[in-house]
Enzyme design. Structure first.
Site, PDB file in Angstrom:
ATOM      1  N   ALA A   8      46.153  45.040  65.117  1.00 64.22           N
ATOM      2  CA  ALA A   8      45.566  46.382  65.180  1.00 64.22           C
ATOM      3  C   ALA A   8      46.637  47.462  65.082  1.00 64.22           C
ATOM      4  O   ALA A   8      46.353  48.589  64.685  1.00 64.22           O
ATOM      5  CB  ALA A   8      44.779  46.545  66.478  1.00 64.22           C
ATOM      6  N   ASP A  12      46.144  40.071  71.965  1.00 67.64           N
ATOM      7  CA  ASP A  12      45.037  40.133  70.994  1.00 67.64           C
ATOM      8  C   ASP A  12      43.846  39.295  71.434  1.00 67.64           C
ATOM      9  O   ASP A  12      43.119  38.746  70.603  1.00 67.64           O
ATOM     10  CB  ASP A  12      45.500  39.670  69.599  1.00 67.64           C
ATOM     11  CG  ASP A  12      46.769  40.363  69.141  1.00 67.64           C
ATOM     12  OD1 ASP A  12      46.800  41.600  69.193  1.00 67.64           O
ATOM     13  OD2 ASP A  12      47.722  39.674  68.742  1.00 67.64           O
ATOM     14  N   ARG A  48      47.933  37.412  61.742  1.00 68.08           N
ATOM     15  CA  ARG A  48      48.174  36.604  62.934  1.00 68.08           C
ATOM     16  C   ARG A  48      48.123  35.120  62.594  1.00 68.08           C
ATOM     17  O   ARG A  48      47.322  34.697  61.764  1.00 68.08           O
ATOM     18  CB  ARG A  48      47.141  36.922  64.012  1.00 68.08           C
ATOM     19  CG  ARG A  48      47.217  38.338  64.543  1.00 68.08           C
ATOM     20  CD  ARG A  48      46.095  38.637  65.522  1.00 68.08           C
ATOM     21  NE  ARG A  48      46.091  40.047  65.907  1.00 68.08           N
ATOM     22  CZ  ARG A  48      45.007  40.774  66.089  1.00 68.08           C
ATOM     23  NH1 ARG A  48      43.809  40.232  65.926  1.00 68.08           N
ATOM     24  NH2 ARG A  48      45.091  42.040  66.439  1.00 68.08           N
ATOM     25  N   ARG A  67      69.094  52.968  83.208  1.00 65.62           N
ATOM     26  CA  ARG A  67      69.037  54.239  83.936  1.00 65.62           C
ATOM     27  C   ARG A  67      69.496  55.411  83.071  1.00 65.62           C
ATOM     28  O   ARG A  67      70.081  56.382  83.557  1.00 65.62           O
ATOM     29  CB  ARG A  67      69.850  54.154  85.242  1.00 65.62           C
ATOM     30  CG  ARG A  67      69.365  53.049  86.167  1.00 65.62           C
ATOM     31  CD  ARG A  67      70.116  53.005  87.470  1.00 65.62           C
ATOM     32  NE  ARG A  67      71.536  52.721  87.295  1.00 65.62           N
ATOM     33  CZ  ARG A  67      72.034  51.507  87.073  1.00 65.62           C
ATOM     34  NH1 ARG A  67      71.236  50.454  86.985  1.00 65.62           N
ATOM     35  NH2 ARG A  67      73.326  51.335  86.949  1.00 65.62           N
ATOM     36  N   HIS A  99      43.979  48.246  71.326  1.00 67.53           N
ATOM     37  CA  HIS A  99      42.724  47.758  71.895  1.00 67.53           C
ATOM     38  C   HIS A  99      41.584  48.226  71.003  1.00 67.53           C
ATOM     39  O   HIS A  99      41.353  49.421  70.850  1.00 67.53           O
ATOM     40  CB  HIS A  99      42.543  48.274  73.321  1.00 67.53           C
ATOM     41  CG  HIS A  99      43.435  47.603  74.310  1.00 67.53           C
ATOM     42  ND1 HIS A  99      43.406  47.865  75.660  1.00 67.53           N
ATOM     43  CD2 HIS A  99      44.388  46.653  74.149  1.00 67.53           C
ATOM     44  CE1 HIS A  99      44.300  47.118  76.282  1.00 67.53           C
ATOM     45  NE2 HIS A  99      44.907  46.382  75.376  1.00 67.53           N
ATOM     46  N   GLY A 134      39.987  44.995  74.807  1.00 64.82           N
ATOM     47  CA  GLY A 134      39.326  46.278  74.596  1.00 64.82           C
ATOM     48  C   GLY A 134      37.832  46.228  74.825  1.00 64.82           C
ATOM     49  O   GLY A 134      37.253  47.122  75.450  1.00 64.82           O
ATOM     50  N   LYS A 135      37.179  45.177  74.348  1.00 73.05           N
ATOM     51  CA  LYS A 135      35.730  45.071  74.517  1.00 73.05           C
ATOM     52  C   LYS A 135      35.352  44.947  75.985  1.00 73.05           C
ATOM     53  O   LYS A 135      34.401  45.596  76.446  1.00 73.05           O
ATOM     54  CB  LYS A 135      35.189  43.869  73.735  1.00 73.05           C
ATOM     55  CG  LYS A 135      33.686  43.680  73.932  1.00 73.05           C
ATOM     56  CD  LYS A 135      33.121  42.539  73.109  1.00 73.05           C
ATOM     57  CE  LYS A 135      31.632  42.375  73.386  1.00 73.05           C
ATOM     58  NZ  LYS A 135      31.006  41.334  72.550  1.00 73.05           N
ATOM     59  N   ARG A 154      49.830  43.189  60.629  1.00 77.13           N
ATOM     60  CA  ARG A 154      50.394  41.879  60.287  1.00 77.13           C
ATOM     61  C   ARG A 154      49.376  40.767  60.496  1.00 77.13           C
ATOM     62  O   ARG A 154      48.581  40.787  61.431  1.00 77.13           O
ATOM     63  CB  ARG A 154      51.633  41.595  61.136  1.00 77.13           C
ATOM     64  CG  ARG A 154      52.848  42.383  60.732  1.00 77.13           C
ATOM     65  CD  ARG A 154      54.068  41.955  61.524  1.00 77.13           C
ATOM     66  NE  ARG A 154      53.932  42.254  62.943  1.00 77.13           N
ATOM     67  CZ  ARG A 154      54.866  41.971  63.850  1.00 77.13           C
ATOM     68  NH1 ARG A 154      55.981  41.359  63.478  1.00 77.13           N
ATOM     69  NH2 ARG A 154      54.695  42.282  65.118  1.00 77.13           N
TER      70      ARG A 154
END
Length: 434
Positions: free
Chosen positions: A309, A23, A315, A153, A51, A27-28, A313
């Site tokens: 996001a 977080d 933070r 596997r 993001h 994204g920016k 929840r």
């Protein structure tokens, strides 16, 4: 005599990593950099991370698609290290297309990426509920169980969607085991095997145009001179190998994971940009030395809109932790720092920075990654004067408030890594470069 070309580096790829508990605002930065690179790659994680991108008065959250999808000249790749919920991915593609962006021809999905199945999500939630006070804080999106099957596997991969016979065989084998677990251990309803086989067989033609051998594609593009930006999800302190185990994710968000999760050869990595918030947050359980369980922590969360996001929840919030950051910078080989959400601190009279820990009466500078030790440390803070004003109009470092510049300079001196990107607001343009 050594050949002049023997030691010549091949460096066309940049990795963006979170240096905290996720977080951090990746994204920016990825959104800003995407139009400067030919290809953007997501290399690990799944729909457990979001993001957030702000542009044209819109706020958009991506969970699986690389942030470069909003730049028309950019090709996007979902690498082999990502675990994919097919329904969630197709829904995300549809939403992006509804915004007017072309996805076909610009998105490639690794044929080796593993799938998140409905039984993964159900088992994820059931296992978490059974942990009681020992909950990890999973998002319940099936990420962990999908990675479990991968390393056992037994996983189902994207390429299996294109082969109905293989898909049916793998689904029946997996569901036989998962249904037994659901019935005997959790006493829950079993999945209908025939219904799931039918449902997932329908993904064949829908997903086929996107699927390719992305490992070969990426290395060929790099060899041809193309540039690649690799974006991770979560952060270093949640890495399954290097994070605060067991309160970690199930993959490797660190820079090393960029190579294993994409198939890109290590010699192509030229820069590693480490992203950190100007303060610190953590979602879910686990030790958090600089956490503020008081009014100041609440204030940071409210101003910073600190809600997940993906899950929504709340933070946990605290001051920036330089002990943890030094560790993250070393593990990832960070070459420069992108500092985000500096604007959240704009109204504070004083701002504190965790510079070391106290453990059993001794001051320590090294970050303990084992949870038992980390949960026993207490932070040592240095307090600095706040700037009590916005920097949103600043576009150069000199235009920022003196106290804000002092804060950034102090971080640089302590971490010995340059801060080259400073986010002074949520918008694309609210950024200072150095």
């Amino acid at each position: 005599m050594e050949s002049p070309s023997f030691s010549k580096p091949v460096q066309s790829a940049t990795v963006i990593v979170g240096t905290q508990f996720g977080d951090e605002g990746k994204g920016k930065l990825v959104d800003y950099l995407s139009d400067k690179y030919d290809i953007v790659v997501r290399y690990q994680g799944g729909a457990n991370a979001g993001h957030t991108i702000c542009f044209d008065n819109k706020t958009i959250v991506l969970h699986l698609l690389p942030s470069g999808i909003f730049h028309e000249g950019c090709v996007c790749v979902i690498g082999n290290g990502v675990v994919i919920d097919p329904a969630a991915l197709l829904d995300e593609i549809r939403k992006v297309e509804e915004l007017g962006y072309e996805v076909k021809g610009r998105l490639f999905i690794s044929h080796n990426a593993h799938l998140i199945m409905p039984y993964h999500k159900r088992l994820d939630s059931l296992h978490e509920d059974a942990q009681g006070d020992q909950k990890i804080g999973t998002t319940g999106r099936g990420i962990g169980p999908s990675y479990e099957d991968k390393f056992a596997r037994k996983g189902i991969r994207v390429v299996d969607l294109l082969n109905p016979e293989v898909l049916q065989e793998k689904l029946r084998d997996n569901l036989a085991a998962k249904n037994k677990l659901l019935k005997t251990i959790y006493e829950k309803e079993e999945f209908d095997i025939d219904a799931m086989v039918k449902e997932y067989a329908e993904f064949d033609k829908i997903i086929d145009p996107y699927v390719t051998n992305t490992q070969l594609y990426l290395n060929r593009q790099l060899k041809a001179g193309k540039t690649v930006l690799l974006e991770g999800a979560q952060g270093c302190l949640l890495d399954v190998d290097h994070g605060t185990y067991p309160y970690v994710t199930s993959s490797n968000p660190t820079s090393g994971g960029a190579c294993t999760g994409s198939g890109i050869a290590p010699n192509y990595i030229g820069k590693v940009i480490g992203i950190c918030k100007a303060y610190m947050t953590r979602v879910g359980n686990g030790a958090f030395p600089s956490e503020l369980s008081d009014e100041t922590g609440e204030r940071l969360g409210q101003i910073g809109h600190e809600f997940g996001a993906t899950t929504g929840r709340k933070r946990r919030c605290g001051w920036i932790d330089l002990v943890a950051l030094r560790y993250s910078l070393a593990v990832n080989g960070v070459t420069e720092i992108a500092l985000t959400k500096l604007d959240v601190l704009d109204t504070f009279e004083e701002i504190s920075v965790c510079t070391s820990y106290m453990l059993d009466g001794k001051e320590i500078q090294d970050f303990p990654t084992d949870h038992q030790t980390l949960s026993r440390v207490t932070p040592v803070f240095k307090t600095m004067k706040g700037w009590k004003a916005t920097n949103a109009d600043a576009r150069t470092f000199d235009e920022m408030r003196p106290e804000a510049r002092n804060y950034v300079t102090f971080l640089e001196e302590e971490l010995q890594v340059p801060v080259t990107f400073i986010s002074v607001g949520p918008g694309r343009d609210e950024t200072v470069f150095r």
